[in-house]
Design an enzyme around this catalytic site. Structure first.
Site, PDB file in Angstrom:
ATOM      1  N   GLY A 247       7.822  -4.441  19.915  1.00 10.74           N
ATOM      2  CA  GLY A 247       6.757  -5.241  19.311  1.00 10.74           C
ATOM      3  C   GLY A 247       6.360  -4.943  17.887  1.00 10.74           C
ATOM      4  O   GLY A 247       5.680  -5.744  17.254  1.00 10.74           O
ATOM      5  N   GLY A 291      12.996  -4.085  18.811  1.00  8.73           N
ATOM      6  CA  GLY A 291      14.087  -4.977  18.413  1.00  8.73           C
ATOM      7  C   GLY A 291      13.954  -5.296  16.936  1.00  8.73           C
ATOM      8  O   GLY A 291      14.662  -4.781  16.076  1.00  8.73           O
ATOM      9  N   ARG A 292      12.937  -6.128  16.643  1.00 10.62           N
ATOM     10  CA  ARG A 292      12.707  -6.591  15.276  1.00 10.62           C
ATOM     11  C   ARG A 292      12.622  -5.435  14.274  1.00 10.62           C
ATOM     12  O   ARG A 292      13.202  -5.505  13.191  1.00 10.62           O
ATOM     13  CB  ARG A 292      11.391  -7.383  15.257  1.00 10.62           C
ATOM     14  CG  ARG A 292      11.104  -8.116  13.969  1.00 10.62           C
ATOM     15  CD  ARG A 292       9.669  -8.671  13.993  1.00 10.62           C
ATOM     16  NE  ARG A 292       9.378  -9.405  15.210  1.00 10.62           N
ATOM     17  CZ  ARG A 292       9.528 -10.721  15.354  1.00 10.62           C
ATOM     18  NH1 ARG A 292       9.945 -11.450  14.357  1.00 10.62           N
ATOM     19  NH2 ARG A 292       9.233 -11.294  16.509  1.00 10.62           N
ATOM     20  N   ARG A 334      12.971 -19.895  12.909  1.00  9.58           N
ATOM     21  CA  ARG A 334      11.653 -19.261  13.001  1.00  9.58           C
ATOM     22  C   ARG A 334      10.548 -19.977  12.205  1.00  9.58           C
ATOM     23  O   ARG A 334       9.421 -20.086  12.694  1.00  9.58           O
ATOM     24  CB  ARG A 334      11.730 -17.779  12.630  1.00  9.58           C
ATOM     25  CG  ARG A 334      12.576 -16.973  13.610  1.00  9.58           C
ATOM     26  CD  ARG A 334      12.439 -15.473  13.400  1.00  9.58           C
ATOM     27  NE  ARG A 334      11.113 -14.981  13.651  1.00  9.58           N
ATOM     28  CZ  ARG A 334      10.205 -14.692  12.721  1.00  9.58           C
ATOM     29  NH1 ARG A 334      10.502 -14.843  11.442  1.00  9.58           N
ATOM     30  NH2 ARG A 334       9.005 -14.269  13.043  1.00  9.58           N
ATOM     31  N   CYS A 365      18.648 -32.816   9.442  1.00  7.58           N
ATOM     32  CA  CYS A 365      18.018 -34.133   9.462  1.00  7.58           C
ATOM     33  C   CYS A 365      16.585 -34.049   9.926  1.00  7.58           C
ATOM     34  O   CYS A 365      16.185 -34.683  10.900  1.00  7.58           O
ATOM     35  CB  CYS A 365      18.815 -35.064  10.354  1.00  7.58           C
ATOM     36  SG  CYS A 365      20.449 -35.336   9.705  1.00  7.58           S
TER      37      CYS A 365
HETATM   38  C1  LIG Z   1      10.868  -6.836  27.302  1.00  4.63           C
HETATM   39  C2  LIG Z   1      10.994  -6.810  25.829  1.00  4.63           C
HETATM   40  N1  LIG Z   1      11.238  -5.627  25.227  1.00  4.63           N
HETATM   41  C3  LIG Z   1      11.387  -5.547  23.885  1.00  4.63           C
HETATM   42  C4  LIG Z   1      11.301  -6.668  23.079  1.00  4.63           C
HETATM   43  C5  LIG Z   1      11.508  -6.517  21.605  1.00  4.63           C
HETATM   44  O1  LIG Z   1      10.403  -6.878  20.878  1.00  4.63           O
HETATM   45  P1  LIG Z   1      10.402  -6.695  19.287  1.00  4.63           P
HETATM   46  O2  LIG Z   1      11.612  -7.345  18.753  1.00  4.63           O
HETATM   47  O3  LIG Z   1       9.152  -7.340  18.863  1.00  4.63           O
HETATM   48  O4  LIG Z   1      10.383  -5.204  19.034  1.00  4.63           O
HETATM   49  C6  LIG Z   1      11.022  -7.911  23.668  1.00  4.63           C
HETATM   50  C7  LIG Z   1      10.892  -9.123  22.827  1.00  4.63           C
HETATM   51  O5  LIG Z   1      10.618 -10.202  23.233  1.00  4.63           O
HETATM   52  C8  LIG Z   1      10.861  -7.982  25.082  1.00  4.63           C
HETATM   53  O6  LIG Z   1      10.626  -9.148  25.683  1.00  4.63           O
END
Ligand SMILES: Cc1ncc(COP(=O)(O)O)c(C=O)c1O
Length: 440
Positions: A247, A291-292, A334, A365
């Site tokens: 997150g 992730g992000r 996005r 388009c």
């Molecule tokens: C279960 C779970 N873990 C981790 C993440 C990764 O989140 P982020 O990219 O915001 O760090 C997500 C993103 O939707 C998620 O659903």
């Protein structure tokens, strides 16, 4: 704003990973996703070290949904990371990227029977169970395969992450997980402890994405540690794993100041350790799932500028200059989905003063604005526009809308550029199409 290894070189060009962005565009074509491998490595290391230092026994699972291709999985494997996957396709990609299944977590609010079977057959580390239906299905699947599948229960801590509604996942009104407050999570834990074929190891939550403030984490931490205590008190079982999800937000604009990885590790660990001490629990192993914040700032999308068009606008009265680029909604949905904002540089004039107002649009388009307002040096047809912070949820959310071919992906590292995903061809677009005889 310059991110990671980005710098302006002696030719006044943007350089990433020691590679000249204008040369990358010429060699690989545009649109092109350029990935700064050094920054990904640095972020992974920062996460691992910070949580080890602040919390102790911990593991960092990269959330593949942000950006998953074989090269990313192979890199994560080399960096000794864990990996979150959320579909058969992500699991398959990871396996083909030589990522060990024992270090994977399998997520999703609706895993199909085929996906549960795959997870069990490959010996995935943990399946993160999201519903009672799935719990029963997984138990039966594992039993039939003669296995015992380690699981976590996804819980909903009822915390508002104050982010875009589409990436807010840990509020009580959510399709994800089991609600802690209404007793569903405890019912799931008790059922999991009774069922054969599954081995309940811990609990999980993920509250939302692009969080620019640590409060939601420090609010979720005591909810999760109290729940661990409640589980121990009601069942006598102390669960050894606590997964707090991902997150952490990133910089899309110069004025964004997300907390650092160190700050996240400090605040979250302190809140958890406090809750654990108060509850008298044995410290569980902590998982986090960024992730992000691992890949987002490491990605830059290069586009070739096409028409630059000045239009008169009524509201407010004046002029707007549209810069059209050779991608858009299909390589970056996005802005359309989340009103996401981006910053950009003109890669071939990277050091020039940004003093003109532009609107950057795609070539689909519809009104696919990539950047509604941005100051740039004077932009001309043929320039290379570098949109920053496109490493997360861009390639992974890309589509073939308007039958656009998906761009190539290049890893840059120490002056070397490696193609890790080739550009789709027109024939790729047809590879799943079939013509019935009567139409042939
Ligand atoms: C279960 C779970 N873990 C981790 C993440 C990764 O989140 P982020 O990219 O915001 O760090 C997500 C993103 O939707 C998620 O659903």
């Amino acid at each position: 704003m310059l991110l990671g290894t980005q710098r302006v070189n002696e030719r006044n060009h943007l350089e990433i990973g020691g590679c000249d962005a204008v040369e990358l565009a010429a060699e690989f074509g545009t649109p092109l996703y350029v990935v700064d491998e050094a920054l990904i490595r640095q972020n992974c290391l920062a996460y691992k070290q910070a949580f080890q230092r602040e919390y102790g026994d911990s593991a960092v699972a990269y959330a593949g949904k942000a950006f998953i291709v074989r090269a990313v999985c192979a890199l994560m494997a080399k960096l000794d990371m864990w990996l979150d996957v959320a579909s058969a396709g992500e699991l398959y990609t990871a396996l083909k990227g030589n990522f060990p299944p024992q270090r994977m977590l399998f997520h999703g609010n609706y895993k199909t029977q085929q996906e549960l079977q795959m997870a069990v057959d490959h010996g995935v580390g943990y399946v993160v169970v999201d519903s009672f239906v799935e719990l029963d299905q997984l138990s039966a699947t594992a039993q039939a395969a003669g296995r015992v599948q380690p699981i976590l229960i996804r819980c909903n801590p009822g915390v508002d992450p104050h982010t875009h509604r589409l990436i807010s996942t840990g509020k009580e009104d959510s399709k994800f997980g089991f609600n802690i407050k209404d007793g569903s999570a405890m019912a799931a834990v008790k059922r999991a402890l009774e069922l054969p074929g599954v081995d309940l190891q811990g609990i999980h939550c993920h509250i939302g994405s692009q969080l620019l403030d640590l409060t939601p984490y420090t609010e979720a931490a005591p909810v999760m540690t109290s729940f661990l205590k409640q589980i121990r008190d009601e069942t006598g079982v102390e669960l050894p794993v606590l997964d707090m999800g991902g997150g952490l937000g990133i910089r899309y604009l110069e004025e964004h100041h997300p907390p650092t990885i160190d700050e996240l590790a400090k605040s979250l660990s302190a809140a958890l350790l406090d809750g654990i001490a108060k509850a008298g629990l044995t410290k569980p192993r902590l998982f986090v799932e960024p992730g992000r914040s691992i890949v987002g700032e490491a990605g830059t999308t290069l586009y070739t500028v096409g028409p630059v068009k000045e239009v008169s606008i009524p509201e407010p009265p004046g002029k707007r200059v549209y810069v059209s680029v050779d991608g858009g909604l299909s390589d970056n949905p996005r802005p359309a989905l989340y009103d996401a904002l981006y910053s950009a540089l003109v890669a071939n004039k990277a050091g020039d003063e940004p003093k003109f107002d532009y609107t950057v649009s795609g070539r689909h388009c519809e009104t696919d604005m990539l950047i509604p307002h941005i100051k740039l040096p004077r932009v001309e047809t043929g320039d290379i526009l570098a949109v920053q912070s496109t490493g997360a949820y861009n390639y992974s959310m890309a589509s073939n809308y308007n039958r656009f071919t998906r761009p190539a992906v290049v890893f840059v590292y120490d002056g070397k550029a490696d193609l890790v995903v080739r550009r789709e061809t027109l024939d790729d677009l047809l590879k799943c199409d079939l013509l019935p005889d009567r139409l042939a």
